[in-house]
Scaffold this motif. Structure first.
Motif, PDB file in Angstrom:
ATOM      1  N   UNK A   1       0.815  -1.211   0.000  1.00  0.00           N
ATOM      2  CA  UNK A   1       0.000   0.000   0.000  1.00  0.00           C
ATOM      3  C   UNK A   1       0.857   1.273   0.000  1.00  0.00           C
ATOM      4  N   UNK A   2       1.947   1.235  -0.743  1.00  0.00           N
ATOM      5  CA  UNK A   2       2.811   2.412  -0.860  1.00  0.00           C
ATOM      6  C   UNK A   2       3.201   2.672  -2.313  1.00  0.00           C
ATOM      7  N   UNK A   3       2.344   2.244  -3.228  1.00  0.00           N
ATOM      8  CA  UNK A   3       2.626   2.440  -4.651  1.00  0.00           C
ATOM      9  C   UNK A   3       2.727   3.919  -5.002  1.00  0.00           C
ATOM     10  N   UNK A   4       2.096   4.790  -4.209  1.00  0.00           N
ATOM     11  CA  UNK A   4       2.124   6.218  -4.509  1.00  0.00           C
ATOM     12  C   UNK A   4       3.545   6.773  -4.517  1.00  0.00           C
ATOM     13  N   UNK A   5       4.464   6.140  -3.797  1.00  0.00           N
ATOM     14  CA  UNK A   5       5.851   6.610  -3.807  1.00  0.00           C
ATOM     15  C   UNK A   5       6.459   6.486  -5.200  1.00  0.00           C
ATOM     16  N   UNK A   6       6.240   5.348  -5.830  1.00  0.00           N
ATOM     17  CA  UNK A   6       6.752   5.159  -7.193  1.00  0.00           C
ATOM     18  C   UNK A   6       6.007   6.043  -8.179  1.00  0.00           C
ATOM     19  N   UNK A   7       4.695   6.164  -8.019  1.00  0.00           N
ATOM     20  CA  UNK A   7       3.910   7.006  -8.921  1.00  0.00           C
ATOM     21  C   UNK A   7       4.383   8.456  -8.853  1.00  0.00           C
ATOM     22  N   UNK A   8       4.636   8.938  -7.647  1.00  0.00           N
ATOM     23  CA  UNK A   8       5.121  10.305  -7.478  1.00  0.00           C
ATOM     24  C   UNK A   8       6.494  10.466  -8.116  1.00  0.00           C
ATOM     25  N   UNK A   9       7.380   9.518  -7.882  1.00  0.00           N
ATOM     26  CA  UNK A   9       8.726   9.596  -8.452  1.00  0.00           C
ATOM     27  C   UNK A   9       8.666   9.606  -9.982  1.00  0.00           C
ATOM     28  N   UNK A  10       7.839   8.763 -10.559  1.00  0.00           N
ATOM     29  CA  UNK A  10       7.699   8.726 -12.019  1.00  0.00           C
ATOM     30  C   UNK A  10       7.109  10.027 -12.551  1.00  0.00           C
ATOM     31  N   UNK A  11       6.116  10.568 -11.839  1.00  0.00           N
ATOM     32  CA  UNK A  11       5.510  11.834 -12.255  1.00  0.00           C
ATOM     33  C   UNK A  11       6.546  12.954 -12.237  1.00  0.00           C
ATOM     34  N   UNK A  12       7.403  12.949 -11.233  1.00  0.00           N
ATOM     35  CA  UNK A  12       8.458  13.966 -11.148  1.00  0.00           C
ATOM     36  C   UNK A  12       9.493  13.798 -12.264  1.00  0.00           C
ATOM     37  N   UNK A  13       9.794  12.567 -12.622  1.00  0.00           N
ATOM     38  CA  UNK A  13      10.728  12.310 -13.704  1.00  0.00           C
ATOM     39  C   UNK A  13      10.233  12.931 -15.004  1.00  0.00           C
ATOM     40  N   UNK A  14       8.949  12.794 -15.275  1.00  0.00           N
ATOM     41  CA  UNK A  14       8.372  13.380 -16.478  1.00  0.00           C
ATOM     42  C   UNK A  14       8.256  14.893 -16.344  1.00  0.00           C
ATOM     43  N   UNK A  15       7.889  15.342 -15.164  1.00  0.00           N
ATOM     44  CA  UNK A  15       7.671  16.771 -14.929  1.00  0.00           C
ATOM     45  C   UNK A  15       8.950  17.581 -15.130  1.00  0.00           C
TER      46      UNK A  15
END
Length: 220
Positions: free
Chosen positions: A116-130
Motif C-alpha cells: 500500500x505504498x505504490x504512490x511513492x513510485x507514482x510520485x517519483x515517475x511523475x516527477x521524472x516526467x515533470x
C-alpha cells in the motif's frame, strides 16, 4: 505504521466521497444573515487543497483533463521487454540499478502495491516526467496536478514528506518551475531505498522471479 496509514487513507477517502456527494448540509447554503464562507475572499494560492478554497471547487475542464492525463499515464506499468536473469540479479546490487531498469521499476512497483505504498513510485515517475517539461504554462498546470495528487493532505495518494520540504514546495508553488519537486522526489527516492527496497530483495516476489529466469536461462 502500515495500519495507521491505511486508516488515515480510509478517512481521507471518506471525506472526499462525502464532499463529492454533497455531504455538506443544505442548511449551510445561502442561509440568511450568514456570510458565505466560500466567497470571493477565498485564497488564490491555497495549495493545501482545503475545502474552503474556491480554486479547489472551481477547477475548469482543462485542469480536470490534465489530472486525468497524468493519472492515466501512470496507471499502468511501463512497457518494457522481459528482464533477463542477469538484469534481475543486478537489481540486488544497488537500488540505483533497480530504478534504472524499466522492468525493475515495474516489479518494484507491483511489490509496493502489496504494501500500500505504490504512490511513492507514482510520485517519483511523475516527477521524472515533470522535470523534462520546458513550457511554462504546462509546468504550472502539471505542478498543480502533482500537488493535488501527491502533496495535498486530502489526497489518498499523499506521500510522506517532512515539514521542511512541504514548506519549500508551498513557497515554490506560487511560481512553479520544473525543479519545484526536486527535494521531494529525492526524499521519496531515499525513503524507498532505505525502507521498501530491502524488503523487496527478501520478498518471495523477487526470489521467485529470479529463480524462474535462472531456470529458463540454464535450460537454454
Amino acid at each position: 505504521m502500515g495500519s495507521e496509514r491505511m486508516e488515515m487513507r480510509k478517512r481521507q477517502m471518506s471525506v472526499q466521497q462525502e464532499s463529492a456527494a454533497g455531504g455538506t448540509a443544505p442548511a449551510q447554503q445561502d442561509q440568511p444573515g450568514q456570510a458565505n464562507p466560500r466567497g470571493s475572499n477565498a485564497c488564490c494560492f491555497c495549495w493545501c487543497c482545503c475545502c474552503s478554497c474556491s480554486w479547489n471547487e472551481d477547477r475548469d475542464e482543462r485542469n480536470r483533463k490534465a489530472s486525468y492525463d497524468v493519472r492515466e499515464g501512470t496507471a499502468d506499468c511501463e512497457d518494457c521487454p522481459k528482464p533477463t536473469a542477469e538484469e534481475v540479479r543486478a537489481w540486488g546490487q544497488s537500488f540505483d540499478k533497480l530504478m534504472c531498469c524499466p522492468a525493475g521499476r515495474n516489479s518494484f512497483r507491483q511489490f509496493l502495491r502489496t504494501e500500500f505504498s505504490e504512490e511513492n513510485m507514482l510520485f517519483w515517475l511523475a516527477c521524472e516526467e515533470f522535470c523534462k517539461e520546458t513550457n511554462k504554462s504546462v509546468i504550472e498546470e502539471k505542478a498543480r496536478v502533482i500537488y493535488e495528487d501527491y502533496i495535498s493532505i486530502l489526497s489518498p495518494k499523499e506521500v510522506s514528506l517532512d515539514s521542511r520540504v512541504r514548506e519549500s514546495i508551498n513557497r515554490n508553488m506560487l511560481e512553479p518551475t520544473s525543479h519545484t519537486f526536486d527535494d521531494a522526489q529525492l526524499q521519496i527516492y531515499t525513503l524507498m531505498q532505505r525502507d521498501s527496497y530491502p524488503r523487496f530483495m527478501n520478498s518471495p516476489a523477487y526470489k521467485n522471479l529470479l529463480n524462474a529466469l535462472s531456470e529458463q536461462s540454464s535450460e537454454t
